[in-house]
Design a protein around this motif. Structure first.
Motif, PDB file in Angstrom:
ATOM      1  N   ASP A  26       0.844  -1.192   0.000  1.00 23.72           N
ATOM      2  CA  ASP A  26       0.000   0.000   0.000  1.00 23.72           C
ATOM      3  C   ASP A  26       0.878   1.240   0.000  1.00 23.72           C
ATOM      4  OD1 ASP A  26      -2.127  -1.629   0.051  1.00 23.72           O
ATOM      5  OD2 ASP A  26      -2.729  -1.225   2.136  1.00 23.72           O
ATOM      6  N   GLU A  27       0.425   2.233  -0.733  1.00 26.87           N
ATOM      7  CA  GLU A  27       1.238   3.435  -0.847  1.00 26.87           C
ATOM      8  C   GLU A  27       0.674   4.548   0.024  1.00 26.87           C
ATOM      9  OE1 GLU A  27       1.729   5.104  -4.799  1.00 26.87           O
ATOM     10  OE2 GLU A  27       3.824   5.461  -4.284  1.00 26.87           O
ATOM     11  N   HIS A  28       1.508   5.046   0.930  1.00 24.45           N
ATOM     12  CA  HIS A  28       1.086   6.125   1.807  1.00 24.45           C
ATOM     13  C   HIS A  28       2.012   7.311   1.640  1.00 24.45           C
ATOM     14  CE1 HIS A  28      -1.589   3.320   3.750  1.00 24.45           C
ATOM     15  NE2 HIS A  28      -0.588   2.479   3.921  1.00 24.45           N
ATOM     16  N   PRO A  29       1.558   8.340   0.961  1.00 24.97           N
ATOM     17  CA  PRO A  29       2.394   9.538   0.873  1.00 24.97           C
ATOM     18  C   PRO A  29       2.648  10.084   2.271  1.00 24.97           C
ATOM     19  CG  PRO A  29       0.508   9.691  -0.608  1.00 24.97           C
ATOM     20  CD  PRO A  29       0.280   8.506   0.257  1.00 24.97           C
ATOM     21  N   LEU A  30       3.885  10.511   2.512  1.00 24.95           N
ATOM     22  CA  LEU A  30       4.219  10.968   3.861  1.00 24.95           C
ATOM     23  C   LEU A  30       4.256  12.478   3.976  1.00 24.95           C
ATOM     24  CD1 LEU A  30       7.061   8.418   4.709  1.00 24.95           C
ATOM     25  CD2 LEU A  30       4.637   8.280   5.236  1.00 24.95           C
ATOM     26  N   ASP A  31       4.649  13.140   2.908  1.00 22.31           N
ATOM     27  CA  ASP A  31       4.818  14.587   3.055  1.00 22.31           C
ATOM     28  C   ASP A  31       3.903  15.395   2.141  1.00 22.31           C
ATOM     29  OD1 ASP A  31       6.056  14.066   0.690  1.00 22.31           O
ATOM     30  OD2 ASP A  31       8.041  14.792   1.275  1.00 22.31           O
ATOM     31  N   PHE A  32       2.882  14.772   1.614  1.00 23.51           N
ATOM     32  CA  PHE A  32       1.899  15.545   0.855  1.00 23.51           C
ATOM     33  C   PHE A  32       0.554  14.838   0.918  1.00 23.51           C
ATOM     34  CE2 PHE A  32       3.812  12.609  -2.154  1.00 23.51           C
ATOM     35  CZ  PHE A  32       2.724  12.098  -2.850  1.00 23.51           C
ATOM     36  N   LEU A  33      -0.487  15.593   0.566  1.00 23.72           N
ATOM     37  CA  LEU A  33      -1.833  15.030   0.528  1.00 23.72           C
ATOM     38  C   LEU A  33      -2.169  14.680  -0.904  1.00 23.72           C
ATOM     39  CD1 LEU A  33      -3.476  17.707   2.816  1.00 23.72           C
ATOM     40  CD2 LEU A  33      -2.975  15.342   3.456  1.00 23.72           C
ATOM     41  N   SER A  34      -3.346  14.092  -1.099  1.00 20.72           N
ATOM     42  CA  SER A  34      -3.797  13.881  -2.460  1.00 20.72           C
ATOM     43  C   SER A  34      -5.243  14.361  -2.549  1.00 20.72           C
ATOM     44  CB  SER A  34      -3.657  12.415  -2.851  1.00 20.72           C
ATOM     45  OG  SER A  34      -4.817  11.718  -2.511  1.00 20.72           O
TER      46      SER A  34
ATOM     47  N   SER B 589       5.025  -0.710  -4.572  1.00 18.57           N
ATOM     48  CA  SER B 589       4.010   0.158  -3.982  1.00 18.57           C
ATOM     49  C   SER B 589       3.680   1.363  -4.849  1.00 18.57           C
ATOM     50  CB  SER B 589       4.473   0.637  -2.599  1.00 18.57           C
ATOM     51  OG  SER B 589       5.699   1.334  -2.718  1.00 18.57           O
ATOM     52  N   TYR B 640       4.780   7.320  -5.903  1.00 20.22           N
ATOM     53  CA  TYR B 640       3.719   8.317  -5.765  1.00 20.22           C
ATOM     54  C   TYR B 640       3.279   8.930  -7.090  1.00 20.22           C
ATOM     55  CZ  TYR B 640       5.463   8.227  -0.922  1.00 20.22           C
ATOM     56  OH  TYR B 640       5.881   7.847   0.315  1.00 20.22           O
ATOM     57  N   ALA B 644      -2.805  11.834  -7.390  1.00 15.54           N
ATOM     58  CA  ALA B 644      -2.996  13.266  -7.609  1.00 15.54           C
ATOM     59  C   ALA B 644      -2.455  13.994  -6.388  1.00 15.54           C
ATOM     60  CB  ALA B 644      -4.461  13.588  -7.823  1.00 15.54           C
ATOM     61  N   VAL B 646      -1.456  16.818  -3.792  1.00 19.42           N
ATOM     62  CA  VAL B 646      -1.841  18.137  -3.310  1.00 19.42           C
ATOM     63  C   VAL B 646      -0.702  18.613  -2.413  1.00 19.42           C
ATOM     64  CG1 VAL B 646      -3.510  19.455  -1.984  1.00 19.42           C
ATOM     65  CG2 VAL B 646      -4.284  17.573  -3.418  1.00 19.42           C
TER      66      VAL B 646
END
Lengths: 576, 1024
Positions: A26-34, B589, B640, B644, B646
């Motif tokens: 699973d991919e979890h961005p750490l320093d930005f939102l989506s 991932s 990533y 999208a 933000v």
């Protein structure tokens, strides 16, 4: 058998971590939102709306020391004095400077669209949704009106683009105006009024929406509607032109009410300014303030001083420099002389009221300089652009009266901060040239190399313009009497003689705008809205005039954009 | 299934025992001689009767006597360095045997990923690097070591001390997916900088080139794999101590300098030719011209004369480079334990002052056998790289006028000698810069030969990469001379956890190796940055950021994970027929939810023709193998990139990219109102990029092993190319990461090794490599819309064209320079390029661009020669990259334009600018102050082809008598030279370091700033 046991033991010990959970990938961005998790709460939408303000300021003011000034160079009033010979054919090529407004304005549109599209799925209340939609639609209309003025009919996109799309086609200019009008009507109906207590300085309001709405009505030829919209602003009891001295420096001399309008801190309503409609906020050395004193004067700051004030350093009178530079007094701060006024702006438009129009007073339109180099015989002496001393040379050779030299020309003091530069941009006393170290009035204002920004809030819209918009609308309705009345409100405040209805023409109104706004106006937008760019520059700006082509009244669609839009033809404007 | 395998094993065991129970019979005496191919007797050859323990060795004259058990006995004849032979006795009492020199290359074991294989059993295109050949060159980065050594391996050049050159294998397989070659060190993916590896610690380097070989690494292998094996301890009671030391000096290969005072003034004169020469022809000098009036005001005195300076900025900013390299290693061991410890120190200083690279490396390799069938080991290393200090801005050094000086009379740095915003080049030098990278690597492994099932091995690797970076900086000149300081901390960690089961079995003429892999990788990164600006005092440098007025902080982080399984079967029948089949499943991932996993299958066949009976009479051929392989490998997208994004990171001036938000402040004295901005489109369909490759090759040794080599042909098709395709900005985005199209790389590679002379005292070996790769875009979007002309559309906006190279150059063509009397197109001025108006429209528009050529080379070659005479050896290495017709083009386009900056800039002295008095000048000199847009963006594409004497070295092994006094095993001294001679038509700095995409001309040519170094080294190797 013992071997097997040992083996199993080792395998269990070593291989214990072998098992792998399904969520491992699973991919979890750490320093930005989506987009899927950034549009839910009020704070989320506030962040997006704040960004719209930031985008507008970035594009129109602070991105660098050339972009924002494309709205001024090549107009009827200014030229790039560092260029020996202009090359309009190159500038107007399909990959030329005219591309600069395309993507940034569409970014404003697309961010607004994202807000509008994400509102229904958010946790906001209906009232909040309406408010955020009004804000977003204001900015969308603002973006589209800029694009339509410059490029004509452009692709009309009203929803968040979530998949790669390459088949855009152009709407007509009228369709774009219609959309902007619809958006602005919604904004005007749902935004708070400037008089509301809840509104923050710098936020858009009913008045901002109506002002812009009036302007777009004008562009679309709906003059009566323009009058109505402008009247709603003018007639609002919380609005009014400033007619007497006010604000933080109201006792400083020389000074007048026009001068007060452009002193730091005097733009927002908090300081009693009732004329401002939409003020672009510039705050010194705060993240997001758009006024960095340490980032240099070429980006992250409104570089108007740098670009507009002359490079007086290079003036010589009989070989001796009369000016030490850069000093934050009436010598123009740390100007380097790019954006110079042409003789139309220097001389022609002021003739009727040269001595009484306070906009032409030397503290506002600086024509007379005073030597500040103790080593020069002109120390403390008047050195006028109107009558330069014999033996004066600048960067372009001998200095001629009323003709701009890069080192020496009249400039508008609202581009600078006279005797009030940000303290971090003042040179430490030890490093001030020894000649003036003991002269307080100079040493305290000796600037560093990073100076050149204008650290003052900027008017995007102010009421004087609403009057001139309404005058233009009345002119469109052939009501020159009402037009003259509106123009005279603006002129009366600055002690200029009233105009008679018979004198009111579109060119007169454009001249009046130049007198009232000068470097403050996004002049290119006004000329392009009216289809007057080619005509005015041909007639009034001898630098670019001979090279102007008739098709320039619509700028070319960027060639890159046409190439990128590979699934449909994005029609180019005629002549490109 | 389980049951079947058991039965199979049982059968095998029975088969084997049958062999052992052969009959006993009376002894037979045999004698004979063993000779080499030239008929000389070979002493010390060992003879052994197969299946028994009885054996003997030959005497000085090569003769032997042995008693065998029966007439059907088989003699095993072996000698180190020679091919082992099996001789059936067949009742002969006298047997004479000729031994052939073994082609060690073929017997060598090659690392193939999750296992090893003998070279002669390979079915894919795998090349081992000849590390011996270039060991004396001053290469501080293993990238440099590889340059030109392996056909198909393209290694560029780095112009920074210790820098890693660009590396690719068999051309570019991607549009803008990951372009990095996968580096595996001791079985573990190496995610650190190559500069952290000490070349002296490397035992072998193998390069996997074709898809059938790389596919064991699946989704990360499309760009090829480089397998590095480090030195290990060895089983020898006597510890081996090895010490090496070298010293190198470096100077640019091309001795370019900015113009001196005379040249500078002449240039100012020429830049004002409209005043310095008399019209209308402007060829006769104007006697009234006074150059002092035309130099920048900062270069004039108050009285209008030239400043009395003649400052040599170039000499002040450069000095002779040097490299000091020392390395010590100790190794040894016994049956149960072996070890290697090593340490190294490199101190490199480049040509530009403060281009420094210091590296300390330590390494420990330990292995123990707690049980006879269980090995446990640790391979660990640390590298400590110090790149403190910052360079002067070399571009500004070149542009600085000799009439300006960097310091005032009091010795203080003048922030801008020209009183402009152009800084003093030494502003970036007089700073406090602390730049350290520490790299740690450890692989802990357990290797079990499963005791109850012979041939089954279980290996577990737990590999760890850890890196910390510290970059601290302060400068009183930064932040508009108000002072800036920052501290930046980064750390990176990854682990690889691999479990490998291998089963090897030989039965009859069948040889089977099966490999199964289960593994996972996780990577994590963090960075924290604190910065302060506007300091009244910077006397505490970066250590007290609180002294600054404006503070900024930022932080970033990422993590990503991979999970994979692989199965491989190697099968050999009768030593002739080879099969390799692999399947790998990979998960990453970074891919969209529905495309997390993919499968990468391959198969390859080999046929050792020389083993066939019909070849036994062909004496010229010692070994001949045909191989063909087909496979798929993949390329992953950056993490990533399907999301999208933000962003809420505040924009700062001059950002590196657009991934920022624009916060705002409402009201005077207000605080920051945070912002967020959508910075990328999502792509839920983003998936792997796949390369399907076909490789056919032949390996051969001929003429009694004197000539050996291999030829390879390949065709790689890459599908679903990861590409950030440009989209209309009206959507709010300028590009989106997507999968599209097909790209093809076709190539040919040849490697030949020839033992030209092999006499007792004099030996001469040569090896030659040739390789060629052709890159072609086969498909892009598959659309035919704009224009609708029956052919698939190009992506002009992205610079991609069907049936052209990925690096095709689509640009304006120029045809000389406008002279005074030429008729010019509108917008063009005298002294500017004549751009060819292809469509004769009388204006230059986009439609006038054509395909001019391409940026990648046509072919490359290298030649290595090694001569040994007694204790001396001499070697040289020639390397060439050739563009052929319209290939290997680079932009080399100095042009003078008289604008605000042009009038005060200095330039490299070698530029042949046009002027009326120099009408044949090669480069444009435009003095009008205006130029057409097309001219501003014109690139002048020129051929970069070159031939280079890249390395040469002479070494001497000290005689044994002397060694005894030193009690050393060997002592070797050498001198070597690097980049000694380059033959090229390219002007300016070296042609090679133009960045791989060829667009950025910041390195090579006449505009460039960074020379390539020629080095001379003296060195010493001692082994105890």
């Amino acid at each position: 058998m013992k071997n097997i046991q040992q083996f199993l033991l080792i395998v269990i010990l070593l291989g214990g971590g072998l098992s792998c959970k399904k969520s491992y990938l699973d991919e979890h961005p750490l320093d930005f939102l989506s987009t899927s998790n950034a549009f839910n709460t009020e704070a989320d939408f506030n962040a997006s709306v704040n960004n719209l303000y930031g985008l507008v300021r970035q594009h129109f003011y602070t991105i660098n020391d050339f972009g924002p000034f494309y709205y001024l160079y090549r107009t009827d009033a200014f030229f790039d004095i560092t260029v020996t010979t202009p090359n309009m054919a190159a500038d107007m090529a399909t990959r030329g400077f005219s591309n600069f407004a395309w993507a940034p304005n569409y970014k404003i549109v697309s961010e607004a669209n994202t807000i509008i599209s994400r509102l229904p799925g958010s946790s906001l209340s209906d009232a909040q949704k309406k408010l955020f939609e009004a804000r977003a639609r204001f900015f969308r209309a603002f973006g589209y009106r800029t694009l339509a003025y410059l490029y004509g009919g452009v692709p009309l996109i009203l929803k968040e683009v979530t998949t790669p799309t390459t088949d855009f086609t152009r709407a007509t200019r009228t369709q774009v105006y219609a959309q902007a009008i619809e958006d602005l009507k919604f904004a005007a109906a749902n935004l708070p009024s400037l008089s509301a207590g809840s509104i923050k300085d710098g936020e858009v309001s009913i008045q901002a929406a109506q002002h812009l709405l009036a302007e777009v009505y004008l562009a679309d030829g709906q003059f009566q509607n323009a009058v109505t919209a402008a009247s709603a602003v003018i007639g609002d009891p919380s609005m009014g032109l400033m007619t007497s001295r006010f604000g933080r420096r109201s006792t400083v001399t020389p000074g007048d009410v026009y001068w007060d309008l452009f002193q730091r801190g005097n733009q927002n309503r908090k300081n009693g300014n009732k004329e401002a409609i939409w003020v672009i906020q510039i705050e010194t050395d705060v993240t997001g303030g758009g006024g960095s004193t340490s980032g240099g004067s070429q980006g992250g700051v409104y570089a108007l001083e740098r670009v507009h004030a002359p490079l007086v350093r290079d003036v010589k009178i009989n070989g001796v420099a009369p000016f030490l530079w850069p000093i934050a007094n009436y010598t123009g701060g740390r100007g380097v002389g790019f954006l110079a006024p042409d003789s139309y702006f220097i001389t022609d438009i002021w003739q009727s009221d040269f001595n009484n129009d306070i906009r032409n007073a030397n503290n506002n339109f600086v024509r007379d300089f005073y030597g500040n180099n103790p080593a020069s015989p002109y120390f403390g002496q008047l050195i006028s652009t109107r009558n330069p001393p014999a033996g004066s040379t600048g960067i372009n050779g001998n200095i001629v009266a009323n003709k701009a030299d890069r080192a020496f020309y009249p400039y508008q003091s609202k581009s600078t901060q006279v005797y009030e530069p940000p303290q971090t941009l003042v040179t430490a006393l030890a490093s001030v040239p020894s000649a003036i170290r003991n002269i307080d009035s100079l040493a305290k204002y000796y600037l560093t190399a990073g100076a050149g920004g204008t650290y003052i809030d900027q008017y995007m819209f102010r009421l004087a313009e609403t009057y001139l918009i309404r005058a233009e609308a009345y002119l469109g309705l052939n009501n020159t009497g009402a037009a003259a009345t509106d123009i005279n409100v603006v002129r009366a405040r600055v002690n200029a003689a009233p105009v008679t209805p018979g004198q009111v023409t579109l060119d007169y109104i454009l001249d009046e705008r130049l007198r009232e706004f000068g470097v403050e106006e996004k002049r290119m937008l006004t000329l392009m809205r009216l289809g007057k760019w080619v005509d005015r520059v041909k007639r009034l700006n001898p630098f670019y005039g001979p090279q102007m082509q008739d098709n320039y009244n619509l700028w070319p669609i960027p060639a890159d954009e046409i190439e990128r839009n590979r699934s449909a033809v994005l029609q180019q404007n005629p002549g490109y | 299934m389980k049951k079947t395998r058991f039965n199979l094993t049982l059968l095998l065991i029975i088969g084997l025992s049958l062999q052992v129970t052969a009959q006993e019979s009376p002894r037979l005496n045999i004698s004979g001689r063993i000779m080499d191919a030239d008929g000389k007797p070979l002493p010390g050859v060992s003879l052994l009767e197969k299946g028994t323990k009885s054996g003997t060795t030959t005497k000085e004259d090569g003769s032997f006597k042995i008693a065998v058990t029966n007439n059907d006995a088989v003699l095993l004849v072996s000698l180190v360095g020679y091919k082992t032979k099996e001789i059936p006795v067949a009742g002969n009492p006298v047997i004479n045997v000729t031994l052939e020199i073994a082609n060690r290359d073929l017997e060598n074991v090659v690392v193939i990923g999750y296992g090893t294989q003998r070279k002669k059993d390979l079915t894919g295109a795998v090349t081992s690097v000849n590390l011996e050949a270039l060991k004396d060159a001053p290469n501080t980065n293993i990238g440099q070591l590889l340059q030109g050594t392996v056909p198909g391996l393209n290694v560029g050049i780095s112009t920074f001390a210790g820098g890693t050159p660009p590396i690719n294998i068999r051309g570019q397989n991607t549009l803008n997916g990951n372009q990095n070659v996968l580096i595996i060190v001791d079985g573990i993916q190496y995610t650190q900088a190559l500069s952290s590896i000490n070349p002296d610690d490397i035992a072998s380097i193998d390069v996997l080139k074709d898809a059938s070989s790389t596919a064991v690494y699946g989704a990360q292998a499309a760009n090829g794999v480089i397998l590095i094996t480090t030195r290990k301890g060895r089983n020898s009671p006597q510890p081996r101590i090895s010490f090496s030391s070298s010293y190198a000096v470096q100077n640019p290969t091309v001795d370019l300098k900015p113009m001196n005072l005379t040249q500078y003034l002449q240039n100012v004169t020429e830049a004002n030719w409209d005043k310095s020469y008399l019209g209308p022809g402007y060829t006769q000098p104007n006697p009234a011209f006074n150059v002092a009036q035309y130099v920048d005001p900062s270069m004039r005195t108050a009285s209008g004369t030239l400043q009395p300076y003649n400052y040599d900025w170039w000499s002040a900013a450069t000095k002779q480079g040097k490299i000091i390299d020392n390395h010590l290693s100790i190794s040894g061991g016994n049956d149960r334990f072996n070890y290697l410890l090593s340490g190294g120190f490199v101190d490199q200083a480049g040509f530009i002052i403060n281009d420094k690279f210091k590296r300390k490396t330590i390494r420990a390799s330990l292995e123990t056998k707690p049980l006879t069938w269980w090995k446990v080991g640790l391979v660990s290393s640390g590298a400590f790289v110090n790149q403190d200090g910052a360079e002067p801005t070399i571009g500004n050094v070149i542009q600085a006028s000799p009439l300006n000086v960097p310091f005032d009379s009091a010795g203080k740095l003048i922030p801008s000698p020209t009183n402009t915003l152009v800084p003093n080049p030494f502003q970036t030098y007089y700073v406090d810069d602390y730049d350290r990278n520490n790299y740690y690597f450890a692989n802990i492994y357990s290797d079990i030969d499963v005791p109850f099932l012979k041939g089954l091995n279980y290996r577990m690797n737990f590999g760890n990469n850890y890196r910390t970076s510290e970059r601290f900086f302060s400068s009183v000149f930064a932040a508009s001379l108000q002072g800036q300081a920052f501290k930046n901390y980064q750390d990176y960690y990854d682990y690889t956890f691999d479990n490998i089961l291998t089963y090897k079995k030989t039965f009859g003429r069948h040889d089977i190796t099966g490999t199964v892999l289960y593994g996972a990788i996780k990577r994590k990164y963090n960075s924290t940055n604190a910065r302060s600006e506007v300091f009244t005092r910077l006397n505490l440098s970066y250590n007290n950021l609180g002294q600054g007025t404006n503070a900024f902080v930022s932080s970033t982080a990422f993590q990503e994970s991979l999970n994979y399984q692989m199965a491989r079967l190697n099968y050999k029948f009768n030593d002739r027929y080879l099969l390799t089949a692999t399947i790998r499943r990979d998960g990453f991932s970074g891919f969209a939810e529905n495309f997390k996993y993919a499968y990468f299958p391959t198969a390859a066949l080999g046929w050792v023709i020389s083993q066939e009976n019909f070849m036994s009479r062909v004496n010229t051929v010692s070994f001949l193998k045909l191989r063909v392989g087909y496979g798929e490998s993949g390329n992953q997208t950056p993490r990533y990139s399907s999301i999208a994004t933000v962003s809420s990171t505040p924009w700062v001036p001059n950002p590196p990219d657009n991934n920022f938000a624009f916060p705002y402040v409402f009201g005077d004295g207000g605080t920051t109102a945070a912002a967020q901005q959508v910075t990328s489109l999502s792509n839920p369909d983003l998936k792997w990029e796949r390369t399907k490759g076909l490789n056919a090759g032949v390996d051969f040794t001929l003429f009694n092993n004197r000539l050996s080599g291999s030829l390879d042909f390949y065709r790689n098709n890459t599908y679903d190319l990861l590409f950030s395709v440009n989209i209309p900005t009206v959507s709010g985005f300028s590009s989106v990461q997507t999968n599209l199209g097909q790209l093809r790389n076709t190539g040919f590679e040849a490697n030949l090794n020839y033992i030209i002379l092999a006499q007792k005292d004099f030996k001469w070996n040569a090896s030659f490599n040739f390789w060629k790769n052709t890159n072609k875009i086969v498909h892009l979007t598959g659309q035919d819309i704009n224009p609708k002309d029956g052919t698939e559309d190009d992506l002009v906006g992205s610079g991609l064209f069907i049936n052209r190279s990925r690096y095709a150059i689509y640009d304006y063509q120029y045809n000389g320079i406008y002279n005074l009397t030429d008729t010019r197109l509108p917008g063009f001025t005298v002294g500017s390029y004549k751009i060819v108006d292809q469509n004769k429209s009388n204006t230059i528009t986009d439609a006038d661009r054509i395909i001019l050529g391409r940026r990648e080379p046509a072919y490359q070659m290298s030649l290595y020669n090694n001569f040994t005479y007694k204790a001396f050896s001499f070697s040289f290495f020639l390397n060439t990259i050739q563009g052929g017709k319209n290939g290997y083009l680079g932009n080399n386009n100095p042009s003078f334009f008289r604008d605000d900056n042009g009038i005060r800039n200095n330039f490299l002295s070698a530029i042949d600018y046009w002027s009326p008095a120099n009408p044949t000048g090669k480069y444009p000199r435009n003095i009008s102050g205006a130029r057409s847009y097309n001219e501003q963006t014109l690139n002048r594409w020129q051929n970069r082809s070159f031939v280079r004497l890249q390395d040469a070295s002479i070494s001497y092994n000290l005689p044994t008598s002397f060694l005894k006094k030193l009690k050393a095993q060997s002592v070797n001294v050498y001198i070597s030279g690097k980049n000694l001679i380059t033959w090229t038509k390219w002007e300016g700095w070296d042609p090679e370091p133009v960045s791989t995409d060829g667009l950025n001309n910041a390195d090579g040519g006449l505009l460039g700033t960074r020379p390539v170094m020629r080095a001379f080294t003296i060195g010493l190797n001692i082994t105890y």
